[in-house]
Design a protein around this motif. Sequence first.
Motif, PDB file in Angstrom:
ATOM      1  N   ASP A  56      51.895  53.036  43.917  1.00 45.78           N
ATOM      2  CA  ASP A  56      52.883  53.376  42.892  1.00 45.78           C
ATOM      3  C   ASP A  56      52.817  52.428  41.696  1.00 45.78           C
ATOM      4  O   ASP A  56      53.079  52.828  40.564  1.00 45.78           O
ATOM      5  CB  ASP A  56      54.290  53.385  43.485  1.00 45.78           C
ATOM      6  CG  ASP A  56      54.536  54.569  44.412  1.00 45.78           C
ATOM      7  OD1 ASP A  56      53.719  55.516  44.425  1.00 45.78           O
ATOM      8  OD2 ASP A  56      55.544  54.535  45.152  1.00 45.78           O
ATOM      9  N   ILE A  57      52.437  51.184  41.948  1.00 42.63           N
ATOM     10  CA  ILE A  57      52.337  50.194  40.865  1.00 42.63           C
ATOM     11  C   ILE A  57      51.025  50.340  40.094  1.00 42.63           C
ATOM     12  O   ILE A  57      51.010  50.368  38.865  1.00 42.63           O
ATOM     13  CB  ILE A  57      52.446  48.759  41.430  1.00 42.63           C
ATOM     14  CG1 ILE A  57      53.844  48.517  41.988  1.00 42.63           C
ATOM     15  CG2 ILE A  57      52.089  47.715  40.368  1.00 42.63           C
ATOM     16  CD1 ILE A  57      53.961  47.247  42.820  1.00 42.63           C
ATOM     17  N   HIS A  58      49.915  50.416  40.819  1.00 46.42           N
ATOM     18  CA  HIS A  58      48.598  50.315  40.192  1.00 46.42           C
ATOM     19  C   HIS A  58      47.874  51.651  39.990  1.00 46.42           C
ATOM     20  O   HIS A  58      47.018  51.747  39.113  1.00 46.42           O
ATOM     21  CB  HIS A  58      47.690  49.407  41.020  1.00 46.42           C
ATOM     22  CG  HIS A  58      48.172  48.013  41.134  1.00 46.42           C
ATOM     23  ND1 HIS A  58      48.082  47.097  40.109  1.00 46.42           N
ATOM     24  CD2 HIS A  58      48.771  47.357  42.166  1.00 46.42           C
ATOM     25  CE1 HIS A  58      48.598  45.948  40.493  1.00 46.42           C
ATOM     26  NE2 HIS A  58      49.015  46.076  41.734  1.00 46.42           N
ATOM     27  N   CYS A  59      48.149  52.652  40.806  1.00 48.79           N
ATOM     28  CA  CYS A  59      47.314  53.859  40.837  1.00 48.79           C
ATOM     29  C   CYS A  59      48.018  55.109  40.303  1.00 48.79           C
ATOM     30  O   CYS A  59      47.361  55.991  39.738  1.00 48.79           O
ATOM     31  CB  CYS A  59      46.846  54.146  42.266  1.00 48.79           C
ATOM     32  SG  CYS A  59      46.138  52.717  43.111  1.00 48.79           S
ATOM     33  N   TYR A  60      49.328  55.179  40.492  1.00 43.30           N
ATOM     34  CA  TYR A  60      50.093  56.370  40.120  1.00 43.30           C
ATOM     35  C   TYR A  60      49.857  56.811  38.678  1.00 43.30           C
ATOM     36  O   TYR A  60      49.685  57.993  38.404  1.00 43.30           O
ATOM     37  CB  TYR A  60      51.585  56.146  40.368  1.00 43.30           C
ATOM     38  CG  TYR A  60      52.444  57.028  39.511  1.00 43.30           C
ATOM     39  CD1 TYR A  60      52.612  58.369  39.837  1.00 43.30           C
ATOM     40  CD2 TYR A  60      53.037  56.536  38.358  1.00 43.30           C
ATOM     41  CE1 TYR A  60      53.369  59.210  39.021  1.00 43.30           C
ATOM     42  CE2 TYR A  60      53.784  57.370  37.545  1.00 43.30           C
ATOM     43  CZ  TYR A  60      53.953  58.701  37.877  1.00 43.30           C
ATOM     44  OH  TYR A  60      54.681  59.526  37.077  1.00 43.30           O
ATOM     45  N   VAL A  61      49.847  55.854  37.748  1.00 41.79           N
ATOM     46  CA  VAL A  61      49.782  56.229  36.329  1.00 41.79           C
ATOM     47  C   VAL A  61      48.533  57.029  35.996  1.00 41.79           C
ATOM     48  O   VAL A  61      48.558  57.861  35.084  1.00 41.79           O
ATOM     49  CB  VAL A  61      49.918  55.011  35.383  1.00 41.79           C
ATOM     50  CG1 VAL A  61      51.279  54.374  35.514  1.00 41.79           C
ATOM     51  CG2 VAL A  61      48.813  54.006  35.600  1.00 41.79           C
ATOM     52  N   THR A 100      35.199  50.533  45.120  1.00 41.69           N
ATOM     53  CA  THR A 100      35.639  51.197  43.887  1.00 41.69           C
ATOM     54  C   THR A 100      36.900  50.540  43.338  1.00 41.69           C
ATOM     55  O   THR A 100      37.005  50.304  42.131  1.00 41.69           O
ATOM     56  CB  THR A 100      35.874  52.696  44.133  1.00 41.69           C
ATOM     57  OG1 THR A 100      34.639  53.284  44.568  1.00 41.69           O
ATOM     58  CG2 THR A 100      36.354  53.397  42.875  1.00 41.69           C
ATOM     59  N   ILE A 101      37.853  50.241  44.202  1.00 40.47           N
ATOM     60  CA  ILE A 101      39.074  49.563  43.746  1.00 40.47           C
ATOM     61  C   ILE A 101      38.704  48.193  43.170  1.00 40.47           C
ATOM     62  O   ILE A 101      39.222  47.781  42.129  1.00 40.47           O
ATOM     63  CB  ILE A 101      40.090  49.417  44.895  1.00 40.47           C
ATOM     64  CG1 ILE A 101      40.582  50.793  45.343  1.00 40.47           C
ATOM     65  CG2 ILE A 101      41.264  48.534  44.471  1.00 40.47           C
ATOM     66  CD1 ILE A 101      41.357  50.782  46.656  1.00 40.47           C
ATOM     67  N   THR A 102      37.809  47.503  43.827  1.00 43.47           N
ATOM     68  CA  THR A 102      37.417  46.155  43.422  1.00 43.47           C
ATOM     69  C   THR A 102      36.653  46.146  42.100  1.00 43.47           C
ATOM     70  O   THR A 102      36.939  45.336  41.218  1.00 43.47           O
ATOM     71  CB  THR A 102      36.552  45.508  44.522  1.00 43.47           C
ATOM     72  OG1 THR A 102      37.298  45.498  45.745  1.00 43.47           O
ATOM     73  CG2 THR A 102      36.151  44.095  44.155  1.00 43.47           C
ATOM     74  N   HIS A 103      35.694  47.064  41.950  1.00 36.33           N
ATOM     75  CA  HIS A 103      34.777  47.024  40.803  1.00 36.33           C
ATOM     76  C   HIS A 103      34.993  48.130  39.781  1.00 36.33           C
ATOM     77  O   HIS A 103      34.291  48.185  38.780  1.00 36.33           O
ATOM     78  CB  HIS A 103      33.329  47.073  41.301  1.00 36.33           C
ATOM     79  CG  HIS A 103      32.973  45.890  42.137  1.00 36.33           C
ATOM     80  ND1 HIS A 103      32.702  44.645  41.608  1.00 36.33           N
ATOM     81  CD2 HIS A 103      32.880  45.752  43.480  1.00 36.33           C
ATOM     82  CE1 HIS A 103      32.445  43.804  42.580  1.00 36.33           C
ATOM     83  NE2 HIS A 103      32.543  44.442  43.725  1.00 36.33           N
ATOM     84  N   GLY A 104      35.930  49.033  40.036  1.00 35.91           N
ATOM     85  CA  GLY A 104      36.221  50.092  39.082  1.00 35.91           C
ATOM     86  C   GLY A 104      35.197  51.212  39.131  1.00 35.91           C
ATOM     87  O   GLY A 104      34.337  51.268  39.997  1.00 35.91           O
ATOM     88  N   GLY A 105      35.328  52.131  38.177  1.00 34.59           N
ATOM     89  CA  GLY A 105      34.453  53.297  38.113  1.00 34.59           C
ATOM     90  C   GLY A 105      34.232  53.708  36.676  1.00 34.59           C
ATOM     91  O   GLY A 105      34.373  52.897  35.758  1.00 34.59           O
ATOM     92  N   VAL A 106      33.948  54.971  36.462  1.00 32.56           N
ATOM     93  CA  VAL A 106      33.632  55.475  35.126  1.00 32.56           C
ATOM     94  C   VAL A 106      34.740  55.132  34.140  1.00 32.56           C
ATOM     95  O   VAL A 106      34.498  54.541  33.098  1.00 32.56           O
ATOM     96  CB  VAL A 106      33.363  56.995  35.163  1.00 32.56           C
ATOM     97  CG1 VAL A 106      33.177  57.554  33.771  1.00 32.56           C
ATOM     98  CG2 VAL A 106      32.149  57.296  36.026  1.00 32.56           C
ATOM     99  N   VAL A 107      35.956  55.528  34.438  1.00 29.94           N
ATOM    100  CA  VAL A 107      37.094  55.172  33.580  1.00 29.94           C
ATOM    101  C   VAL A 107      38.097  54.290  34.311  1.00 29.94           C
ATOM    102  O   VAL A 107      39.076  53.848  33.726  1.00 29.94           O
ATOM    103  CB  VAL A 107      37.814  56.424  33.005  1.00 29.94           C
ATOM    104  CG1 VAL A 107      36.913  57.184  32.074  1.00 29.94           C
ATOM    105  CG2 VAL A 107      38.362  57.305  34.089  1.00 29.94           C
ATOM    106  N   MET A 108      37.842  54.037  35.580  1.00 32.14           N
ATOM    107  CA  MET A 108      38.768  53.231  36.382  1.00 32.14           C
ATOM    108  C   MET A 108      38.550  51.746  36.117  1.00 32.14           C
ATOM    109  O   MET A 108      37.414  51.271  36.131  1.00 32.14           O
ATOM    110  CB  MET A 108      38.553  53.520  37.867  1.00 32.14           C
ATOM    111  CG  MET A 108      39.513  52.769  38.755  1.00 32.14           C
ATOM    112  SD  MET A 108      39.339  53.335  40.442  1.00 32.14           S
ATOM    113  CE  MET A 108      40.157  51.998  41.273  1.00 32.14           C
ATOM    114  N   PRO A 109      39.644  51.018  35.891  1.00 27.03           N
ATOM    115  CA  PRO A 109      39.506  49.585  35.640  1.00 27.03           C
ATOM    116  C   PRO A 109      39.137  48.816  36.912  1.00 27.03           C
ATOM    117  O   PRO A 109      39.248  49.324  38.019  1.00 27.03           O
ATOM    118  CB  PRO A 109      40.892  49.167  35.140  1.00 27.03           C
ATOM    119  CG  PRO A 109      41.821  50.201  35.649  1.00 27.03           C
ATOM    120  CD  PRO A 109      41.028  51.472  35.782  1.00 27.03           C
ATOM    121  N   ILE A 110      38.707  47.603  36.724  1.00 26.71           N
ATOM    122  CA  ILE A 110      38.376  46.675  37.805  1.00 26.71           C
ATOM    123  C   ILE A 110      39.671  46.014  38.280  1.00 26.71           C
ATOM    124  O   ILE A 110      40.447  45.510  37.472  1.00 26.71           O
ATOM    125  CB  ILE A 110      37.389  45.610  37.289  1.00 26.71           C
ATOM    126  CG1 ILE A 110      36.069  46.267  36.911  1.00 26.71           C
ATOM    127  CG2 ILE A 110      37.194  44.496  38.305  1.00 26.71           C
ATOM    128  CD1 ILE A 110      35.138  45.359  36.128  1.00 26.71           C
TER     129      ILE A 110
END
Length: 136
Positions: A56-61, A100-110
Amino acid sequence: QVYSNRTDVARAINDPIDGTKDISGGVVDRCRAGEEIKDPVTSSDESLNRGKELYDIHCYVCHGTTGEGDGPVGLKYSPQPMNLLTDYVQQQADGQLFYTITHGGVVMPIYRESIDIGDRWHIVNYVKSALGQGTE
C-alpha cells in the motif's frame, strides 16, 4: 542457499553493488535470481499483513489496489506497470520477483535502498499469495 543481505544477493546474481548493468545482463540476472535466491520468509498471516502494508505504501500508486497495473500514478506511464495477476508474474520464482523489486524494471524504480531486504520478501509473499489468489 539463502541469501539474506545485499552483498550476498549481489554476489549470487553476479551484479555489481553499484547496480550498473546493461539491459540484456539485467534479464539474465533476473532469471538467475529466480534460480539462486530463495525466500527466507515464510508466507504467514503476519508476513502477508506486513506485505500488504508495504504494498500500500510503495506499490499501490503504480500497480493499483488489486495489482492490475491501474494505480493512479501507473496510469500515466507508457508502458503501464505490470499486471501482477498475470501468469507471467505469478509463475515467476520468488527470487525473480525479489530481484525486480530490488533492481526495478522498465518503468519500475529501484527499491534496494528504500525497502529493507526482509520487507521486500514480505511484498513478494503478498503479491504471490494474497494478490495471486484473489484474497485481497
